[in-house]
Scaffold this motif. Structure first.
Motif, PDB file in Angstrom:
ATOM      1  N   GLN A   1       0.846  -1.182   0.000  1.00  0.00           N
ATOM      2  CA  GLN A   1       0.000   0.000   0.000  1.00  0.00           C
ATOM      3  C   GLN A   1       0.889   1.241   0.000  1.00  0.00           C
ATOM      4  OE1 GLN A   1      -3.189  -0.139  -0.281  1.00  0.00           O
ATOM      5  NE2 GLN A   1      -3.810   1.984   0.028  1.00  0.00           N
ATOM      6  N   VAL A   2       0.619   2.146  -0.909  1.00  0.00           N
ATOM      7  CA  VAL A   2       1.387   3.376  -1.037  1.00  0.00           C
ATOM      8  C   VAL A   2       0.560   4.523  -0.478  1.00  0.00           C
ATOM      9  CG1 VAL A   2       2.378   5.025  -2.659  1.00  0.00           C
ATOM     10  CG2 VAL A   2       2.657   2.557  -3.050  1.00  0.00           C
ATOM     11  N   GLN A   3       1.185   5.322   0.352  1.00  0.00           N
ATOM     12  CA  GLN A   3       0.536   6.542   0.844  1.00  0.00           C
ATOM     13  C   GLN A   3       1.278   7.754   0.313  1.00  0.00           C
ATOM     14  OE1 GLN A   3       0.447   5.945   5.148  1.00  0.00           O
ATOM     15  NE2 GLN A   3      -1.668   5.232   5.009  1.00  0.00           N
ATOM     16  N   LEU A   4       0.501   8.734  -0.126  1.00  0.00           N
ATOM     17  CA  LEU A   4       1.049   9.970  -0.673  1.00  0.00           C
ATOM     18  C   LEU A   4       0.499  11.132   0.129  1.00  0.00           C
ATOM     19  CD1 LEU A   4       0.394   9.180  -4.446  1.00  0.00           C
ATOM     20  CD2 LEU A   4       2.551   8.896  -3.221  1.00  0.00           C
ATOM     21  N   VAL A   5       1.379  12.013   0.581  1.00  0.00           N
ATOM     22  CA  VAL A   5       0.965  13.158   1.394  1.00  0.00           C
ATOM     23  C   VAL A   5       1.518  14.437   0.779  1.00  0.00           C
ATOM     24  CG1 VAL A   5       1.012  14.227   3.664  1.00  0.00           C
ATOM     25  CG2 VAL A   5       0.917  11.731   3.469  1.00  0.00           C
ATOM     26  N   GLU A   6       0.602  15.301   0.341  1.00  0.00           N
ATOM     27  CA  GLU A   6       1.004  16.564  -0.267  1.00  0.00           C
ATOM     28  C   GLU A   6       1.158  17.657   0.799  1.00  0.00           C
ATOM     29  OE1 GLU A   6      -2.199  14.846  -3.179  1.00  0.00           O
ATOM     30  OE2 GLU A   6      -1.916  15.051  -1.004  1.00  0.00           O
ATOM     31  N   SER A   7       1.981  18.640   0.470  1.00  0.00           N
ATOM     32  CA  SER A   7       2.141  19.820   1.310  1.00  0.00           C
ATOM     33  C   SER A   7       2.577  20.983   0.439  1.00  0.00           C
ATOM     34  CB  SER A   7       3.170  19.570   2.414  1.00  0.00           C
ATOM     35  OG  SER A   7       4.437  19.267   1.864  1.00  0.00           O
ATOM     36  N   GLY A   8       2.454  22.189   0.990  1.00  0.00           N
ATOM     37  CA  GLY A   8       2.956  23.360   0.290  1.00  0.00           C
ATOM     38  C   GLY A   8       1.912  24.249  -0.338  1.00  0.00           C
ATOM     39  N   GLY A   9       0.649  23.859  -0.283  1.00  0.00           N
ATOM     40  CA  GLY A   9      -0.393  24.708  -0.850  1.00  0.00           C
ATOM     41  C   GLY A   9      -0.622  25.944  -0.009  1.00  0.00           C
ATOM     42  N   GLY A  10      -1.442  26.853  -0.549  1.00  0.00           N
ATOM     43  CA  GLY A  10      -1.751  28.067   0.192  1.00  0.00           C
ATOM     44  C   GLY A  10      -2.310  29.140  -0.695  1.00  0.00           C
ATOM     45  N   LEU A  11      -2.352  30.347  -0.158  1.00  0.00           N
ATOM     46  CA  LEU A  11      -2.857  31.518  -0.862  1.00  0.00           C
ATOM     47  C   LEU A  11      -1.678  32.355  -1.346  1.00  0.00           C
ATOM     48  CD1 LEU A  11      -5.127  33.521  -1.658  1.00  0.00           C
ATOM     49  CD2 LEU A  11      -4.933  34.468   0.657  1.00  0.00           C
ATOM     50  N   VAL A  12      -1.705  32.721  -2.623  1.00  0.00           N
ATOM     51  CA  VAL A  12      -0.612  33.503  -3.201  1.00  0.00           C
ATOM     52  C   VAL A  12      -1.203  34.509  -4.181  1.00  0.00           C
ATOM     53  CG1 VAL A  12      -0.225  31.838  -5.047  1.00  0.00           C
ATOM     54  CG2 VAL A  12       1.643  33.333  -4.325  1.00  0.00           C
ATOM     55  N   GLN A  13      -0.528  35.631  -4.329  1.00  0.00           N
ATOM     56  CA  GLN A  13      -0.988  36.646  -5.271  1.00  0.00           C
ATOM     57  C   GLN A  13      -0.595  36.290  -6.699  1.00  0.00           C
ATOM     58  OE1 GLN A  13       0.604  40.395  -3.921  1.00  0.00           O
ATOM     59  NE2 GLN A  13      -1.032  40.669  -2.420  1.00  0.00           N
ATOM     60  N   PRO A  14      -1.324  36.785  -7.680  1.00  0.00           N
ATOM     61  CA  PRO A  14      -0.929  36.556  -9.087  1.00  0.00           C
ATOM     62  C   PRO A  14       0.505  36.994  -9.312  1.00  0.00           C
ATOM     63  CG  PRO A  14      -3.121  37.491  -8.988  1.00  0.00           C
ATOM     64  CD  PRO A  14      -2.593  37.528  -7.583  1.00  0.00           C
ATOM     65  N   GLY A  15       1.227  36.173 -10.065  1.00  0.00           N
ATOM     66  CA  GLY A  15       2.646  36.427 -10.304  1.00  0.00           C
ATOM     67  C   GLY A  15       3.560  35.803  -9.271  1.00  0.00           C
ATOM     68  N   GLY A  16       2.988  35.290  -8.210  1.00  0.00           N
ATOM     69  CA  GLY A  16       3.775  34.680  -7.149  1.00  0.00           C
ATOM     70  C   GLY A  16       4.151  33.239  -7.450  1.00  0.00           C
ATOM     71  N   PHE A  17       4.717  32.572  -6.443  1.00  0.00           N
ATOM     72  CA  PHE A  17       5.169  31.203  -6.631  1.00  0.00           C
ATOM     73  C   PHE A  17       4.862  30.368  -5.389  1.00  0.00           C
ATOM     74  CE2 PHE A  17       8.809  31.239  -3.812  1.00  0.00           C
ATOM     75  CZ  PHE A  17       9.122  32.583  -3.726  1.00  0.00           C
ATOM     76  N   LEU A  18       4.766  29.071  -5.638  1.00  0.00           N
ATOM     77  CA  LEU A  18       4.620  28.075  -4.580  1.00  0.00           C
ATOM     78  C   LEU A  18       5.372  26.826  -4.993  1.00  0.00           C
ATOM     79  CD1 LEU A  18       0.803  28.176  -3.621  1.00  0.00           C
ATOM     80  CD2 LEU A  18       2.707  28.851  -2.163  1.00  0.00           C
ATOM     81  N   ARG A  19       5.756  26.061  -4.007  1.00  0.00           N
ATOM     82  CA  ARG A  19       6.392  24.764  -4.268  1.00  0.00           C
ATOM     83  C   ARG A  19       5.596  23.700  -3.521  1.00  0.00           C
ATOM     84  NH1 ARG A  19      11.211  22.969  -6.261  1.00  0.00           N
ATOM     85  NH2 ARG A  19      11.985  20.947  -5.505  1.00  0.00           N
ATOM     86  N   LEU A  20       5.030  22.777  -4.281  1.00  0.00           N
ATOM     87  CA  LEU A  20       4.309  21.660  -3.694  1.00  0.00           C
ATOM     88  C   LEU A  20       5.236  20.459  -3.571  1.00  0.00           C
ATOM     89  CD1 LEU A  20       0.952  21.796  -5.705  1.00  0.00           C
ATOM     90  CD2 LEU A  20       1.591  23.036  -3.627  1.00  0.00           C
ATOM     91  N   SER A  21       5.061  19.727  -2.485  1.00  0.00           N
ATOM     92  CA  SER A  21       5.822  18.498  -2.298  1.00  0.00           C
ATOM     93  C   SER A  21       4.881  17.348  -1.991  1.00  0.00           C
ATOM     94  CB  SER A  21       6.821  18.655  -1.149  1.00  0.00           C
ATOM     95  OG  SER A  21       7.849  19.555  -1.487  1.00  0.00           O
ATOM     96  N   CYS A  22       5.285  16.174  -2.393  1.00  0.00           N
ATOM     97  CA  CYS A  22       4.507  14.962  -2.139  1.00  0.00           C
ATOM     98  C   CYS A  22       5.462  13.910  -1.581  1.00  0.00           C
ATOM     99  CB  CYS A  22       3.861  14.470  -3.424  1.00  0.00           C
ATOM    100  SG  CYS A  22       3.022  12.873  -3.276  1.00  0.00           S
ATOM    101  N   ALA A  23       5.203  13.506  -0.363  1.00  0.00           N
ATOM    102  CA  ALA A  23       6.027  12.490   0.281  1.00  0.00           C
ATOM    103  C   ALA A  23       5.352  11.133   0.139  1.00  0.00           C
ATOM    104  CB  ALA A  23       6.205  12.828   1.760  1.00  0.00           C
ATOM    105  N   ALA A  24       6.121  10.161  -0.341  1.00  0.00           N
ATOM    106  CA  ALA A  24       5.593   8.807  -0.548  1.00  0.00           C
ATOM    107  C   ALA A  24       6.071   7.883   0.560  1.00  0.00           C
ATOM    108  CB  ALA A  24       6.037   8.284  -1.902  1.00  0.00           C
TER     109      ALA A  24
END
Length: 115
Positions: A1-24
């Motif tokens: 069984q594989v579990q995947l957990v995302e992180s890094g989301g949020g609220l950002v203004q147009p033109g901004g940046f985010l980095r999402l990560s997924c730990a397996a």
């Protein structure tokens, strides 16, 4: 069984940046394919980007030149660097893995692009 957990989301203004990560939970070096999907409000879930075990990469046309997918086999993570974000990038982002003949999904992380 594989579990995947995302992180890094949020609220950002147009033109901004985010980095999402997924730990397996397992060794992603054995995973045939890792990907990110997204589902905007009241719309279907669509592919954003994928990366294979051979590091072949593909992006949706709407994110080409702005998003970068990468995998770190040593850390068992797959990431999505998102630059120059636009309001239309607002969605729940899901991590996806294809292992053997089985698909797995994370629980999703919300990304909201708004001023």
């Amino acid at each position: 069984q594989v579990q995947l957990v995302e992180s890094g989301g949020g609220l950002v203004q147009p033109g901004g940046f985010l980095r999402l990560s997924c730990a397996a939970s397992g060794r992603i070096s054995t995973y045939s394919l890792l990907a990110w999907y997204r589902q905007p409000p009241e719309k279907d879930r669509d592919l954003v980007a994928y990366i294979t075990s051979g590091r072949n990469i593909n992006y949706a046309d709407s994110v080409k030149g702005r998003f970068t997918i990468s995998r770190d086999n040593a850390k068992n993570t797959v990431s999505l660097q998102m630059n120059n974000l636009k309001p239309e990038d607002t969605a729940i982002y899901y991590c996806y893995a294809f292992v053997g003949s089985t698909t797995y999904w994370g629980q999703g992380t919300q990304v909201t692009v708004s001023s």
